[in-house]
Write a protein that holds these residues in place. Sequence first.
Motif, mmCIF file in Angstrom:
data_model
loop_
_atom_site.group_PDB
_atom_site.id
_atom_site.type_symbol
_atom_site.label_atom_id
_atom_site.label_comp_id
_atom_site.label_asym_id
_atom_site.label_seq_id
_atom_site.Cartn_x
_atom_site.Cartn_y
_atom_site.Cartn_z
ATOM 1 N N PHE A 1 0.822 -1.211 0.000
ATOM 2 C CA PHE A 1 0.000 0.000 0.000
ATOM 3 C C PHE A 1 0.854 1.258 0.000
ATOM 4 O O PHE A 1 0.549 2.236 -0.695
ATOM 5 N N TYR A 2 1.940 1.252 0.766
ATOM 6 C CA TYR A 2 2.699 2.485 0.978
ATOM 7 C C TYR A 2 3.911 2.640 0.069
ATOM 8 O O TYR A 2 4.433 3.751 -0.079
ATOM 9 N N ARG A 3 4.370 1.548 -0.546
ATOM 10 C CA ARG A 3 5.553 1.645 -1.394
ATOM 11 C C ARG A 3 5.423 0.899 -2.720
ATOM 12 O O ARG A 3 6.204 1.159 -3.653
ATOM 13 N N GLY A 4 4.470 -0.032 -2.815
ATOM 14 C CA GLY A 4 4.393 -0.915 -3.963
ATOM 15 C C GLY A 4 3.420 -0.461 -5.034
ATOM 16 O O GLY A 4 3.188 0.742 -5.256
ATOM 17 N N ALA A 5 2.799 -1.455 -5.669
ATOM 18 C CA ALA A 5 1.934 -1.179 -6.822
ATOM 19 C C ALA A 5 0.717 -0.345 -6.436
ATOM 20 O O ALA A 5 0.270 0.501 -7.219
ATOM 21 N N VAL A 6 0.166 -0.580 -5.242
ATOM 22 C CA VAL A 6 -0.994 0.207 -4.823
ATOM 23 C C VAL A 6 -0.595 1.675 -4.678
ATOM 24 O O VAL A 6 -1.307 2.586 -5.138
ATOM 25 N N ALA A 7 0.552 1.933 -4.052
ATOM 26 C CA ALA A 7 1.036 3.311 -3.904
ATOM 27 C C ALA A 7 1.234 3.970 -5.259
ATOM 28 O O ALA A 7 0.892 5.143 -5.456
ATOM 29 N N GLN A 8 1.773 3.227 -6.197
ATOM 30 C CA GLN A 8 2.011 3.784 -7.533
ATOM 31 C C GLN A 8 0.703 4.203 -8.194
ATOM 32 O O GLN A 8 0.598 5.310 -8.758
ATOM 33 N N ARG A 9 -0.314 3.337 -8.115
ATOM 34 C CA ARG A 9 -1.596 3.667 -8.744
ATOM 35 C C ARG A 9 -2.286 4.820 -8.017
ATOM 36 O O ARG A 9 -2.849 5.728 -8.647
ATOM 37 N N LEU A 10 -2.246 4.788 -6.678
ATOM 38 C CA LEU A 10 -2.922 5.828 -5.910
ATOM 39 C C LEU A 10 -2.267 7.196 -6.139
ATOM 40 O O LEU A 10 -2.968 8.217 -6.276
ATOM 41 N N CYS A 11 -0.951 7.224 -6.227
ATOM 42 C CA CYS A 11 -0.260 8.501 -6.455
ATOM 43 C C CYS A 11 -0.445 8.998 -7.883
ATOM 44 O O CYS A 11 -0.451 10.219 -8.108
ATOM 45 N N ALA A 12 -0.607 8.087 -8.822
ATOM 46 C CA ALA A 12 -0.922 8.510 -10.185
ATOM 47 C C ALA A 12 -2.289 9.190 -10.226
ATOM 48 O O ALA A 12 -2.476 10.220 -10.898
ATOM 49 N N TYR A 13 -3.242 8.640 -9.478
ATOM 50 C CA TYR A 13 -4.556 9.277 -9.373
ATOM 51 C C TYR A 13 -4.435 10.634 -8.691
ATOM 52 O O TYR A 13 -5.029 11.626 -9.143
ATOM 53 N N ALA A 14 -3.669 10.692 -7.602
ATOM 54 C CA ALA A 14 -3.488 11.958 -6.887
ATOM 55 C C ALA A 14 -2.939 13.033 -7.814
ATOM 56 O O ALA A 14 -3.409 14.181 -7.815
ATOM 57 N N GLU A 15 -1.958 12.682 -8.618
ATOM 58 C CA GLU A 15 -1.378 13.649 -9.553
ATOM 59 C C GLU A 15 -2.396 14.086 -10.598
ATOM 60 O O GLU A 15 -2.477 15.268 -10.958
ATOM 61 N N SER A 16 -3.207 13.145 -11.061
ATOM 62 C CA SER A 16 -4.168 13.463 -12.116
ATOM 63 C C SER A 16 -5.259 14.417 -11.650
ATOM 64 O O SER A 16 -5.832 15.147 -12.456
ATOM 65 N N VAL A 17 -5.565 14.419 -10.345
ATOM 66 C CA VAL A 17 -6.631 15.293 -9.836
ATOM 67 C C VAL A 17 -6.077 16.508 -9.098
ATOM 68 O O VAL A 17 -6.844 17.296 -8.526
ATOM 69 N N GLY A 18 -4.751 16.649 -9.064
ATOM 70 C CA GLY A 18 -4.154 17.814 -8.431
ATOM 71 C C GLY A 18 -4.066 17.750 -6.931
ATOM 72 O O GLY A 18 -3.999 18.789 -6.262
ATOM 73 N N ALA A 19 -4.049 16.546 -6.355
ATOM 74 C CA ALA A 19 -3.933 16.405 -4.909
ATOM 75 C C ALA A 19 -2.516 16.743 -4.446
ATOM 76 O O ALA A 19 -1.574 16.792 -5.243
ATOM 77 N N LEU A 20 -2.358 16.956 -3.147
ATOM 78 C CA LEU A 20 -1.077 17.349 -2.584
ATOM 79 C C LEU A 20 -0.210 16.159 -2.200
ATOM 80 O O LEU A 20 0.985 16.303 -1.982
ATOM 81 N N MET A 21 -0.783 14.970 -2.090
ATOM 82 C CA MET A 21 -0.062 13.789 -1.609
ATOM 83 C C MET A 21 0.819 13.192 -2.691
ATOM 84 O O MET A 21 0.406 13.050 -3.850
ATOM 85 N N GLY A 22 2.054 12.801 -2.322
ATOM 86 C CA GLY A 22 2.979 12.162 -3.245
ATOM 87 C C GLY A 22 3.543 10.871 -2.692
ATOM 88 O O GLY A 22 3.234 10.459 -1.562
ATOM 89 N N ARG A 23 4.414 10.218 -3.473
ATOM 90 C CA ARG A 23 4.985 8.926 -3.084
ATOM 91 C C ARG A 23 5.753 9.014 -1.778
ATOM 92 O O ARG A 23 5.691 8.104 -0.944
ATOM 93 N N GLU A 24 6.506 10.108 -1.593
ATOM 94 C CA GLU A 24 7.305 10.247 -0.372
ATOM 95 C C GLU A 24 6.403 10.356 0.857
ATOM 96 O O GLU A 24 6.747 9.855 1.938
ATOM 97 N N ASP A 25 5.263 10.999 0.693
ATOM 98 C CA ASP A 25 4.318 11.101 1.808
ATOM 99 C C ASP A 25 3.827 9.726 2.240
ATOM 100 O O ASP A 25 3.783 9.409 3.432
ATOM 101 N N LEU A 26 3.430 8.905 1.277
ATOM 102 C CA LEU A 26 2.944 7.563 1.601
ATOM 103 C C LEU A 26 4.032 6.721 2.254
ATOM 104 O O LEU A 26 3.792 6.032 3.257
ATOM 105 N N ALA A 27 5.238 6.775 1.714
ATOM 106 C CA ALA A 27 6.321 5.934 2.224
ATOM 107 C C ALA A 27 6.688 6.280 3.658
ATOM 108 O O ALA A 27 7.207 5.432 4.398
ATOM 109 N N ALA A 28 6.413 7.509 4.080
ATOM 110 C CA ALA A 28 6.828 7.956 5.415
ATOM 111 C C ALA A 28 5.803 7.675 6.503
ATOM 112 O O ALA A 28 6.080 7.908 7.690
ATOM 113 N N VAL A 29 4.632 7.162 6.175
ATOM 114 C CA VAL A 29 3.556 6.991 7.166
ATOM 115 C C VAL A 29 3.939 5.967 8.236
ATOM 116 O O VAL A 29 4.448 4.889 7.927
ATOM 117 N N ARG A 30 3.673 6.325 9.484
ATOM 118 C CA ARG A 30 3.900 5.421 10.606
ATOM 119 C C ARG A 30 2.682 5.416 11.525
ATOM 120 O O ARG A 30 1.917 6.382 11.571
#
Length: 507
Positions: free
Chosen positions: A199-228
């Motif tokens: 979810f945070y680094r693999g294929a799910v993260a890649q797809r979710l961040c591609a969606y985030a970029e397409s809609v102009g969201a603020l979240m990126g790959r580094e944000d997901l990878a850092a979640v604790r």
Amino acid sequence: MSRSRASAFGTRYAVSTGHHLASQAAADVLDANGTLVDAMLAASAVLAVALPHATSLGGCAMMLTYDASSRRLHALNGSGVAPAAAEPARFPDGIPARGPHTWVVPGLVRFWAEAHAAHGRTPWRELLAPAIALAGQGMGFSSELARNLGNAKPEVRRQPGFAQAFLAEGQDRCAGSLYRQPALAETLSAVAMEGADAFYRGAVAQRLCAYAESVGALMGREDLAAVRAAWSEPVSQSYGEWKVSVMPPNSVGVLMLAQLARLQPVLGEAREARLYTQIMEASRWLPRLRDRVADPGAAWPWPSPAEPSARLGDPREHRDGDPGDTAGIVLADAQGNGLVMLQSVFQPFGSGCVDPGTGILMNNRLYEFSLDPAAHNRLAPGKRPVHTLNPYIVQAGGEPVLYAVSPGGVSQTTTGVQCIGNVLLDGMSLPAAVDAPRWSLSRDGEVMCEPGFSAAVVEALRASGLAVTTDSLHPFYFGSIKAVRRLPQGVLEAAADLRREACAITR
């Protein structure tokens, strides 16, 4: 008319959740010798499939646990943080209520991983199997989901992916219609096989961040990878002969403790006197105190119970919008272990944004931040917002006697005080305590009282100058309690409050 299911009594375990399929999934895990955390994880995943308006893999969670062997309580915070790009300067016109700029980075799946690493033993692929089957093969569209969909406003409906997720042939899906979520089933399958890193680094993260970029969201790959998700100590407050424990800030649970502290002088008085005191005190300071709750490590100076008139600053600005929505899980076993957990996307349907590639609905929890430079809850990258999730455990003589949760935004705290009083002070059975008419505060501070609430208290409140309404009440302000009580001989009693969808099971 009674709302709650008749209470169930058992000696092996007790389960109460926000959906019957989640309760059944938890019970099945416990029957197979899984731990309470295993059962929580299975139920949590089912809730994310069955009640996506309230909870999602794009949301967050908080949990209190009691370990009978060590006789200790622990708190696990899986709330999300603001993305690195979420600087206050990005919001010159204020933080929007919905849409791609309202996401905090979701913490639920990392919460699962941290809880399971500490207290789980059943493989994830087994625990997530019920949720995967429901998402892939389909399930009946929940009546609670349909009710919320019918109330969804244009601001929510126009968000990217919403119509594809919740409409069929241009019309709202109906309660009982077959509801398949194949993209979500694929996402859950990846998480089941690869763990949280999918979810945070693999294929799910890649797809979710591609969606985030397409809609102009603020979240990126580094944000997901850092979640604790972080373990910590609960915060506790004596209440007569009991001890009540809640999540530490950034949870608003401390606001419930502050209410209990103000009730100490009237503990021995009649029920009506306690209700009057609670409402008068809470209506005076609760709306003002909320924004003083902040991310762990920040100052949180709530006024002393001896200083009920302490200066609290200006009330937070009134914000239009729906009350928060949440899904809850309460579990306890014969050995004396127990947990209370809540998960949420904040307001119903969160941001309204649903990624078609992963099936994940994203939260709108960023809206909870303040832009006031002096606020403890001021927006900052990597910071958790003030959080309405308030699971609680009540102990007597060091042993838990009541585990409970409820949805309802910050009114979770007022609902909690009423539940504790009903059960422990007034000696009500658990169903009676859950069913008893409740009061709550609207966003603008008006006191709302359900039908059947004490007429004498309503009259006294109005005589004191408070605005009180008993008409046209939004039902979501009154929550839906899920609770388990441990009786003196070790028998477990569970109840589920049908103000919203809920189900209790004991065995």
